[in-house]
Design an enzyme around this catalytic site. Sequence first.
Site, PDB file in Angstrom:
ATOM      1  N   HIS A 245       0.822  -1.221   0.000  1.00  0.00           N
ATOM      2  CA  HIS A 245       0.000   0.000   0.000  1.00  0.00           C
ATOM      3  C   HIS A 245       0.856   1.272   0.000  1.00  0.00           C
ATOM      4  O   HIS A 245       0.808   2.089  -0.911  1.00  0.00           O
ATOM      5  CB  HIS A 245      -0.885   0.048   1.249  1.00  0.00           C
ATOM      6  CG  HIS A 245      -1.765  -1.128   1.455  1.00  0.00           C
ATOM      7  ND1 HIS A 245      -2.915  -1.325   0.735  1.00  0.00           N
ATOM      8  CD2 HIS A 245      -1.689  -2.163   2.324  1.00  0.00           C
ATOM      9  CE1 HIS A 245      -3.507  -2.428   1.151  1.00  0.00           C
ATOM     10  NE2 HIS A 245      -2.790  -2.953   2.111  1.00  0.00           N
TER      11      HIS A 245
HETATM   12  C1  BDR Z   1      -3.110   0.864   5.288  1.00  0.00           C
HETATM   13  O1  BDR Z   1      -3.361   0.419   6.610  1.00  0.00           O
HETATM   14  C2  BDR Z   1      -2.175  -0.006   7.203  1.00  0.00           C
HETATM   15  O2  BDR Z   1      -2.375  -1.230   7.841  1.00  0.00           O
HETATM   16  C3  BDR Z   1      -1.124  -0.055   6.127  1.00  0.00           C
HETATM   17  O3  BDR Z   1       0.134   0.318   6.656  1.00  0.00           O
HETATM   18  C4  BDR Z   1      -1.611   0.943   5.116  1.00  0.00           C
HETATM   19  O4  BDR Z   1      -1.179   2.240   5.425  1.00  0.00           O
HETATM   20  C5  BDR Z   1      -3.808  -0.064   4.329  1.00  0.00           C
HETATM   21  O5  BDR Z   1      -5.184  -0.062   4.567  1.00  0.00           O
END
Ligand code: BDR
Length: 315
Positions: A245
């Site tokens: 992500h």
């Molecule tokens: C986001 O949530 C976190 O768990 C990850 O680091 C990312 O920023 C994804 O939904």
Amino acid sequence: PAMTPRKIIIDTDPGQDDAVAILLALASPEDIDVLGITCVAGNVPLDLTVRNARIVCELAGKTDVKIFAGCDRPLGRALVTAEHVHGKTGLDGPVLPEPTMPIAEGHAVDFIIDMLREHAPGTVTLCPLGPLTNIATALQKAPDIANRIAKIVLMGGGYFEGGNITPAAEFNIYVDPQAADIVFKSGAPIVVMPLDVTHKALVTTARNDAFRNIGSAVGIAVAQMTEFFERFDKEKYGSEGAPLHDPCVTAYLIRPDLFKGRHINVEIETESELTMGMTVADWWGVTDRAPNATFMGDLEADGFFTLLTERLARL
Ligand code: BDR
Ligand code: CA
């Protein structure tokens, strides 16, 4: 590459994918000048996100980076964490030494405000990779900074992909919807990396082998990090591997051409418990609400992973 490196502040809650996003920035001095890293509570509580940010900078051999502690809870709700994804420490997977580099003096929010006031308007980019509590608090405390922000490039939200922490909401926005609402209404230029994009940044076995085959401490640690949290996404989505992500944010600063999106209106749900934290994205332009964000929808994944592997190999 940009003529002069872009000055950024990384606001983060590491998190294995945050870690990779930070490593990519630190490996790219010709494109990115990291003024500092500001930590927030999110994936794990604040003391752990600060610890993890220090571990990541030490792993990269960049012990002179300024790392600040920020807000330890969302503006108006109890903190929700994600140990079920990231493990007990938030950075489970590789075994890395306890950090010894210092935590910078002062509050993350004040650092964000000071940097925006000290530098010329339009020259500092904010890169939030976690809940938006620090950024919203800075905007509330110093409304004059909104006009000085070059851009906010953030990971959060989802539209066609729906949510990942609830059917409607993505984790970062869900944890502090009030903060997200403040940010999206701030008037600052916003670029959003929602799940629609980040779910295309999948670490397949071949891509993870490429990280490991770098052979350095960084390459091996990154491979072990993605292996740890891929279990969760594999089970949930049946996908080939973990979605990276947060590195979409730092990759965008280097190669914006890898991403495609639309400049649209995005509003945050802050009232309904059922859809709390949903990013209501007017992708089809069915309202006359003014566009306030560039909402990404597509990624050239092979180019993204080539960039990531090449840059991580420098550390
Ligand atoms: C986001 O949530 C976190 O768990 C990850 O680091 C990312 O920023 C994804 O939904
Ligand atoms: Ca994150």
